[in-house]
Design an enzyme around this catalytic site. Structure first.
Site, PDB file in Angstrom:
ATOM      1  N   ASN A   1     -12.889  -2.499   1.187  1.00 13.81           N
ATOM      2  CA  ASN A   1     -11.861  -1.747   0.465  1.00 13.81           C
ATOM      3  C   ASN A   1     -11.907  -2.215  -0.978  1.00 13.81           C
ATOM      4  OD1 ASN A   1      -9.580  -0.596  -0.555  1.00 13.81           O
ATOM      5  ND2 ASN A   1      -8.133  -1.762   0.715  1.00 13.81           N
TER       6      ASN A   1
ATOM      7  N   LYS B   1     -10.284  -0.978  -3.496  1.00  8.38           N
ATOM      8  CA  LYS B   1      -8.990  -0.853  -4.198  1.00  8.38           C
ATOM      9  C   LYS B   1      -9.194  -0.254  -5.599  1.00  8.38           C
ATOM     10  CE  LYS B   1      -7.348  -4.562  -1.302  1.00  8.38           C
ATOM     11  NZ  LYS B   1      -6.371  -5.604  -1.060  1.00  8.38           N
TER      12      LYS B   1
ATOM     13  N   HIS C   1      -2.636   1.923   4.303  1.00 11.16           N
ATOM     14  CA  HIS C   1      -2.912   0.574   3.788  1.00 11.16           C
ATOM     15  C   HIS C   1      -1.606  -0.068   3.301  1.00 11.16           C
ATOM     16  CE1 HIS C   1      -4.269  -2.707   1.278  1.00 11.16           C
ATOM     17  NE2 HIS C   1      -5.290  -2.750   2.092  1.00 11.16           N
TER      18      HIS C   1
ATOM     19  N   GLU D   1      -0.782  -1.756   0.819  1.00 10.70           N
ATOM     20  CA  GLU D   1      -0.401  -1.554  -0.588  1.00 10.70           C
ATOM     21  C   GLU D   1       0.205  -0.175  -0.801  1.00 10.70           C
ATOM     22  OE1 GLU D   1      -4.208  -2.819  -1.996  1.00 10.70           O
ATOM     23  OE2 GLU D   1      -3.665  -4.827  -1.291  1.00 10.70           O
TER      24      GLU D   1
ATOM     25  N   GLU E   1      -3.974  -5.467   9.710  1.00  9.95           N
ATOM     26  CA  GLU E   1      -3.994  -6.361   8.549  1.00  9.95           C
ATOM     27  C   GLU E   1      -2.596  -6.930   8.334  1.00  9.95           C
ATOM     28  OE1 GLU E   1      -7.225  -5.136   5.502  1.00  9.95           O
ATOM     29  OE2 GLU E   1      -5.618  -3.674   5.337  1.00  9.95           O
TER      30      GLU E   1
ATOM     31  N   GLY F   1      -5.052 -10.561   0.395  1.00 11.34           N
ATOM     32  CA  GLY F   1      -5.196 -11.003  -0.992  1.00 11.34           C
ATOM     33  C   GLY F   1      -4.525 -12.335  -1.263  1.00 11.34           C
TER      34      GLY F   1
ATOM     35  N   SER G   1      -7.911 -11.416   3.879  1.00 10.13           N
ATOM     36  CA  SER G   1      -8.628 -12.621   3.433  1.00 10.13           C
ATOM     37  C   SER G   1      -9.855 -12.966   4.272  1.00 10.13           C
ATOM     38  CB  SER G   1      -7.673 -13.816   3.337  1.00 10.13           C
ATOM     39  OG  SER G   1      -6.670 -13.547   2.379  1.00 10.13           O
TER      40      SER G   1
END
Ligand code: PGA
Length: 251
Positions: free
Chosen positions: A8, A10, A97, A99, A170, A176, A215
């Site tokens: 990904n 991003k 996702h 985010e 996730e 992150g 991660s």
């Protein structure tokens, strides 16, 4: 089932930068995904077309978009349709996702609308789910996963081919942050996800890849991929450089 090695990217990489990374990746992989593995790279919209062209140099490699709008066309300023994504040569899309859920504020219902519409329009969808630290610490892990899976997979067309869907678990607190879930956490949570998938998808559940993300890096990818119910990984930061993503792909 082949392991799905997903990246990904991003909001990183212009078209030119995407091509440069993919060219390097093609060289490192000698033009093919390793035996038993498939690669999918989720790239920014503006890089999709060039990335799809560059991905032709990697056998077993595919390109996906990071988001999609659930309509064929219309007055939806700034949005992008499944047909536009496919016309760029991309075959996958991410939905849900963390985010988009927690930074952009997408609702669970909207994630479900996107998933169903993208599948109905011939894209393969990787639906992302995962709990926040607060939810996990309040004992809500199973509830959150159940709600995100049920609403995320609501109205999925019955004729959806089994290879068109993947689920990525996730944990939000591991994305992150450098904090990976422990292998015990992953085994336990993936077992819950698989059980919920069986309730919702029936016999298709065991053929639907269930990926771990959060991660993932060269040092931990091999041990994560060896766990029960882990059919691949979704990698953010460590996928941006061709050499580190290659180490993960070969882990
Ligand atoms: P990360 O991101 O690997 O940088 O934690 C994973 C993701 O957001 O999919």
């Amino acid at each position: 089932m082949k392991k799905l090695m997903a990246a990904n990217w991003k909001m990183y990489k212009t078209g030119a930068e995407a091509v440069a990374t993919l060219n390097e990746l093609a060289e490192l992989l000698k033009g093919t995904a390793p035996e038993g593995r498939e690669i999918v790279i989720f790239a920014p919209f503006t890089a999709l077309e060039r990335a799809s062209g560059a991905m032709e140099a990697i056998k077993g490699g595919m390109i996906g978009a990071e988001d999609v709008y659930p309509a064929a066309e219309g007055a939806f300023t700034g949005e992008i349709s499944p047909a536009m994504i496919k016309a760029c040569g991309a075959s996958w899309v991410l939905t849900g996702h963390s985010e988009r859920r927690h930074v952009i504020g997408e609702s669970e219902d909207f994630v479900g609308e996107k998933t169903a519409f993208a599948l109905a329009n011939g894209l393969r969808v990787m639906l992302c789910i995962g709990e926040t630290l607060e939810e996990r610490e309040s004992g809500l892990l199973r509830n959150v996963l159940e709600r995100q899976l049920k609403l995320g997979l609501k109205n999925v067309p019955a004729e959806t081919p089994v290879e068109a869907l993947a689920i990525a678990y996730e944990p939000v607190w591991a994305i992150g942050t450098g904090k990976t879930a422990t292998t015990d956490d992953i085994v336990e949570t993936h077992a819950i996800c698989r059980e919920l998938m069986r309730e919702i998808l029936g016999e298709k559940a065991d053929k639907t890849p269930l990926l771990y993300g959060g991660s993932v890096k060269p040092a931990n990818a091999g041990s994560i991929l060896a766990l029960d119910n882990v059919d691949g990984v979704l990698v953010g930061g460590a996928s941006l450089k061709a050499d580190s993503f290659t180490q993960i792909i070969n882990a």
